[in-house]
Scaffold this motif. Structure first.
Motif, short mmCIF file in Angstrom:
data_model
loop_
_atom_site.label_atom_id
_atom_site.label_comp_id
_atom_site.label_asym_id
_atom_site.label_seq_id
_atom_site.Cartn_x
_atom_site.Cartn_y
_atom_site.Cartn_z
N HIS A 183 48.27 33.09 33.30
CA HIS A 183 47.39 33.77 32.18
C HIS A 183 47.66 34.11 30.99
O HIS A 183 47.42 35.05 30.19
CB HIS A 183 46.59 35.05 32.91
CG HIS A 183 45.88 34.81 34.13
ND1 HIS A 183 44.74 33.95 33.76
CD2 HIS A 183 45.89 35.04 35.31
CE1 HIS A 183 44.23 33.80 35.19
NE2 HIS A 183 44.81 34.75 35.98
N MET B 21 50.36 40.32 22.09
CA MET B 21 49.15 40.92 22.24
C MET B 21 48.72 42.47 22.73
O MET B 21 48.09 43.06 22.06
CB MET B 21 48.38 39.86 22.97
CG MET B 21 47.00 39.95 22.92
SD MET B 21 46.25 38.96 24.41
CE MET B 21 46.47 39.69 25.68
N ARG C 48 36.20 32.34 27.86
CA ARG C 48 37.49 32.96 27.98
C ARG C 48 37.45 34.01 28.95
O ARG C 48 38.07 35.18 28.88
CB ARG C 48 37.39 33.77 26.52
CG ARG C 48 37.97 32.44 25.39
CD ARG C 48 37.58 32.83 24.19
NE ARG C 48 38.00 34.10 23.50
CZ ARG C 48 37.47 34.75 22.35
NH1 ARG C 48 36.56 34.25 21.83
NH2 ARG C 48 37.95 35.83 22.00
N GLU D 163 40.88 35.13 30.08
CA GLU D 163 41.24 36.07 29.00
C GLU D 163 40.87 37.52 28.79
O GLU D 163 41.77 38.27 28.73
CB GLU D 163 40.95 35.25 27.47
CG GLU D 163 41.74 36.01 26.16
CD GLU D 163 41.17 35.52 25.10
OE1 GLU D 163 40.82 34.34 24.79
OE2 GLU D 163 41.09 36.13 23.95
N LEU E 63 42.57 39.33 31.53
CA LEU E 63 43.81 39.54 31.07
C LEU E 63 43.84 40.87 30.23
O LEU E 63 44.78 41.86 30.41
CB LEU E 63 44.54 38.39 30.45
CG LEU E 63 45.90 38.88 29.94
CD1 LEU E 63 46.87 38.53 31.25
CD2 LEU E 63 46.32 38.02 28.78
N LEU E 64 42.88 40.78 29.28
CA LEU E 64 42.93 42.04 28.23
C LEU E 64 42.89 43.28 29.04
O LEU E 64 43.42 44.03 28.89
CB LEU E 64 41.81 41.91 27.17
CG LEU E 64 42.06 40.72 26.24
CD1 LEU E 64 40.60 40.45 25.25
CD2 LEU E 64 43.06 41.08 25.49
N PRO F 227 37.54 42.54 36.07
CA PRO F 227 38.61 41.93 35.70
C PRO F 227 39.40 41.28 36.93
O PRO F 227 40.21 40.18 36.66
CB PRO F 227 39.57 43.32 35.25
CG PRO F 227 38.83 44.27 36.05
CD PRO F 227 37.46 44.17 36.01
N ILE F 228 39.16 41.59 38.08
CA ILE F 228 39.90 41.00 39.20
C ILE F 228 39.04 39.62 39.50
O ILE F 228 39.63 38.72 39.58
CB ILE F 228 39.67 41.91 40.37
CG1 ILE F 228 40.53 43.20 40.28
CG2 ILE F 228 40.23 41.13 41.68
CD1 ILE F 228 40.04 43.99 41.29
N LEU G 155 40.15 37.46 36.55
CA LEU G 155 41.50 36.62 36.65
C LEU G 155 41.72 35.85 37.59
O LEU G 155 42.35 35.15 37.79
CB LEU G 155 42.51 38.20 36.82
CG LEU G 155 42.84 38.54 35.86
CD1 LEU G 155 43.59 40.07 36.05
CD2 LEU G 155 43.77 38.04 34.79
N GLN H 89 39.86 33.53 38.14
CA GLN H 89 39.58 32.10 37.49
C GLN H 89 41.07 31.69 36.74
O GLN H 89 41.52 32.60 36.00
CB GLN H 89 38.64 32.17 36.54
CG GLN H 89 37.22 32.32 36.88
CD GLN H 89 36.23 32.30 35.87
OE1 GLN H 89 36.40 31.86 34.68
NE2 GLN H 89 35.12 32.54 36.36
N ARG H 90 41.46 30.42 36.87
CA ARG H 90 42.67 29.90 36.28
C ARG H 90 42.37 29.98 34.90
O ARG H 90 41.43 29.40 34.55
CB ARG H 90 42.83 28.64 36.90
CG ARG H 90 43.24 28.68 38.15
CD ARG H 90 44.56 27.91 38.64
NE ARG H 90 44.35 27.27 40.06
CZ ARG H 90 44.52 25.87 40.49
NH1 ARG H 90 45.12 25.24 39.53
NH2 ARG H 90 44.44 25.80 41.52
#
Ligand SMILES: Nc1ncnc2c1ncn2[C@@H]1O[C@H](COP(=O)(O)OP(=O)(O)OP(=O)(O)O)[C@@H](O)[C@H]1O
Ligand SMILES: [Mg+2]
Lengths: 239, 399
Positions: free
Chosen positions: A93, A106, B302, B305, B308-309, B392-393, B396, B398-399
């Motif tokens: 990721h 980040m 994204r 992403e 991840l954030l 979020p789970i 995440l 997704q690749r």
């Protein structure tokens, strides 16, 4: 430091409940290195997400240090994830448009660290995992092992107390996997609490303790160096 | 999180997908440029018309024979009485607000010099006309100040008429024939083009009395009255109507003020400008929907992403800020580029047609920029909310 009491996690799929975790009881001390094993669908990732404050249990209580996580609001959980917990994932990721350096920076950007300090710390972190020379490369220009090391630098850049890794070597060849595992061991030696989900007995072998989940329940506990015996025992029980 | 950092992060995301960003920039740009250019053209048209009228003189009343409104006051035959030179004289004598009174007769006649001849407009009037209508002379003099009924045999030629008849020779003092009348040329008008439908370059101006005889008219075409001040217009009009009604024993004239015509035109063109601006603003909202689409695609691309954030402890407010900033950057940058492009187009128009005073009104610049920014923020909200709402789970996963 981590105390789980009667943790349940039930998913509603249509009107069909899926019991991902059932009455999980566990305590993990600061600085411990714990591996979580178990067959696919046994609830390993679900447990890791609850410990990482990305998810909430449907029943039971989770104490992190002296806080009852169930009492905290989403904002407070976000703060805990930012400052106390780091994540490493099977598929890295990394953000593809950002360089290795920028990926590591980040979390610090969103934590409002000054630019100069971010630069310096990211560079040191990349050096520490041995990819300092690739700082300005994009993820697609890095090998899997290098990507995971960048991800590891990112996960630890805000100095969390707990590092959670879900199959960190699942996508790596054994040699790159070993490099990553050595780095994880080193971090643990420095006092970081380490929880690793894995299918690989060699990974679990490095842990202080191994927890084996079956159908959302803790089926076995064993010291890391006796994992092979436990696994063969489990395999026999299955038959 | 400092605004600079938000901008840096958002900019990186935008430049990472340059084609997508460029296309949505283009949408906003076209919308804003359209507002700038279209309002400039509308405003230019308005200024042009107002200017045309003003160049014809200000504070003018125009008396026409006949009534434009239908009413029962006119005789059975419906034919109005002649508007005469005596009427014009009475106006000059009785109406104290009238500064200048210029009776006008009009028609077409053949004008000839030696073997050359042209069929052109003959305008009969007096010396007053020059100042009331701001007529510019290139050479010689305008009609002399003479007794209204005398009618000297002199003529003033339009710029083109003089050129066609005389080439480069000096027409002053020459004798031309106008419909069989021998007239001495005393002046040539400066080039001034067409005003109020009359081509001032291709005509001949003669004393009004001569003109009426020459054209065989018993009634004047118009009486032009210039009042002393703008505030005199209404009173003067009423008094003129009363006076002529008394003289003709019925109300058989129409008096219009040129200002009324100007303001009607000006209002029509203003409305037109507004309407055009509104259409352009709608195209801006379409651009906004474009931004929304781009941002929605961006968010779904994204997803991992965003997951991840969230995992690294970025809060929802920060995620919202980042995505809103991206939408706003597109709309602000698009707005500024559009403004610049619009300005260049307007400049080019002005350069190509210097007589056309195209200029974007300030309100349009403000409105275009304002709308584009609002559009960016408003249409950025939905995608940004979708980002903060992601689990979020699952994200995440997704690749
Ligand atoms: N969001 C969800 N909705 C419904 N069911 C879910 C959801 N997440 C997990 N589950 C179910 O919960 C159970 C545990 O899933 P979990 O991902 O924790 O397994 P795992 O042990 O990590 O498996 P693997 O080794 O394949 O990663 C599975 O049966 C899974 O289908
Ligand atoms: Mg899993």
């Amino acid at each position: 430091m981590i105390r789980l009491e009667g943790i349940c996690r039930t998913f509603e799929v249509g009107d069909q409940p899926v019991y991902a975790l059932v009455d999980v009881q566990e305590e993990i001390r600061a600085g411990e290195h714990v591996a979580i094993m178990g067959p696919s669908g046994s609830g390993k990732s679900t447990l890791l997400n609850i410990v990482g404050c990305l998810d909430r249990p449907t029943a039971g209580s989770y104490h992190l240090d002296d806080r009852e996580v169930g009492q905290l609001d989403d904002g407070e959980l976000t703060q805990i994830r930012r400052h106390e917990i780091g994540f490493v994932f099977q598929f890295f990721h990394l953000v593809s448009r950002l360089t290795a350096q920028e990926n590591v920076e980040m979390p610090m950007v969103f934590a409002n660290l000054p630019r100069a300090e971010r630069r310096e710390r990211a560079r040191q972190a990349l050096d520490a995992v041995g990819v300092g020379a690739r700082a300005d490369h994009l993820p697609e220009q890095l090998s899997g092992g290098e990507r995971q090391r960048v991800a590891l630098a990112r996960a630890t850049i805000l100095r969390p107390k707990i590092l959670l890794a879900d199959e960190p070597t699942g996508n790596l060849d054994s040699k790159s996997g070993r490099v990553v595992l050595d780095l994880l061991d080193g971090l643990n030696d420095d006092g970081l609490t380490l929880i690793v989900v894995t299918h690989d007995a060699r990974v679990a072998h490095r842990a202080d303790r191994v927890i084996v989940l079956v159908d959302g329940k803790i089926a076995k506990r064993a010291p890391g160096d006796r994992i092979n015996e436990v696994l063969s025992l489990l395999a026999e029980e299955d038959e | 999180m400092r605004p600079v950092e938000v901008l840096r992060f958002s900019l990186k995301a935008l430049t990472g997908h340059s084609l997508r960003t460029a296309l949505s920039l283009l949408g906003v740009m076209i919308g804003v440029a359209a507002v700038v250019v279209l309002t400039a053209l509308g405003e230019g048209a308005r200024l042009y018309v107002v200017d045309q009228f003003n160049s014809l003189g200000t504070n003018l009343l125009i008396v026409l024979p006949g009534r434009t409104e239908t009413s029962g006051t006119m005789g059975i035959g419906g034919v109005p009485n002649d508007l005469t030179l005596e009427d014009a004289q009475a106006i000059a004598r009785e109406i104290s607000q009238a500064r200048r009174v210029a009776p006008i007769s009009m028609g077409t006649e053949e004008v000839a010099f030696r073997e050359r001849s042209r069929q052109i407009v003959v305008l009969g009037t007096t010396s007053e006309y020059q100042h009331a209508r701001r007529v510019q002379l290139q050479r010689g003099e305008f009609l002399p100040d003479e007794e209204l009924f005398r009618g000297a045999n002199v003529a003033v030629l339009g710029h083109k008429a003089a050129k066609e008849l005389f080439d480069n020779r000096d027409p002053i003092g020459a004798v031309v024939r106008v419909g069989g009348w021998r007239m001495r040329v005393i002046g040539v008008l400066a080039k001034q083009g067409t005003k109020m439908g009359v081509n001032f370059d291709d005509l001949v101006i003669v004393p009004v009395r001569t003109g009426m005889k020459m054209l065989n008219r018993s009634s004047l075409f118009r009486i032009l009255i210039q009042v002393h001040a703008h505030t005199d217009l209404d009173l003067a009009r009423d008094r003129v109507v009363d006076l002529i009604t008394e003289r003709h024993e019925e109300e058989d004239i129409t008096v219009i003020t040129q200002d009324a015509v100007v303001s009607t035109f000006s209002a029509i063109l203003n409305t037109l400008t507004l309407a055009v601006a509104a259409i352009a603003a709608i195209s801006l909202s379409v651009a906004g929907i474009g931004i929304m689409n781009v941002m929605l695609v961006s968010v779904s691309e994204r997803t991992s992403e965003v997951g991840l954030l969230k995992a690294v402890g970025v809060n929802n407010r920060q995620i919202l800020t980042v995505f809103l900033a991206e939408a706003s950057l597109i709309s602000i940058a698009g707005g500024l580029i559009g403004l610049g492009t619009g300005w260049l187009i307007v400049r080019t128009v002005v350069r190509l047609w210097p007589a056309f005073p195209a200029t974007t009104p300030l309100w349009a610049v403000g409105a275009a920029l304002g709308v584009s920014i609002v559009v960016g923020v408003v249409f950025g909200v939905i995608p940004a909310r979708r980002a903060t709402g992601l689990d979020p789970i699952a994200a995440l996963g997704q690749r």
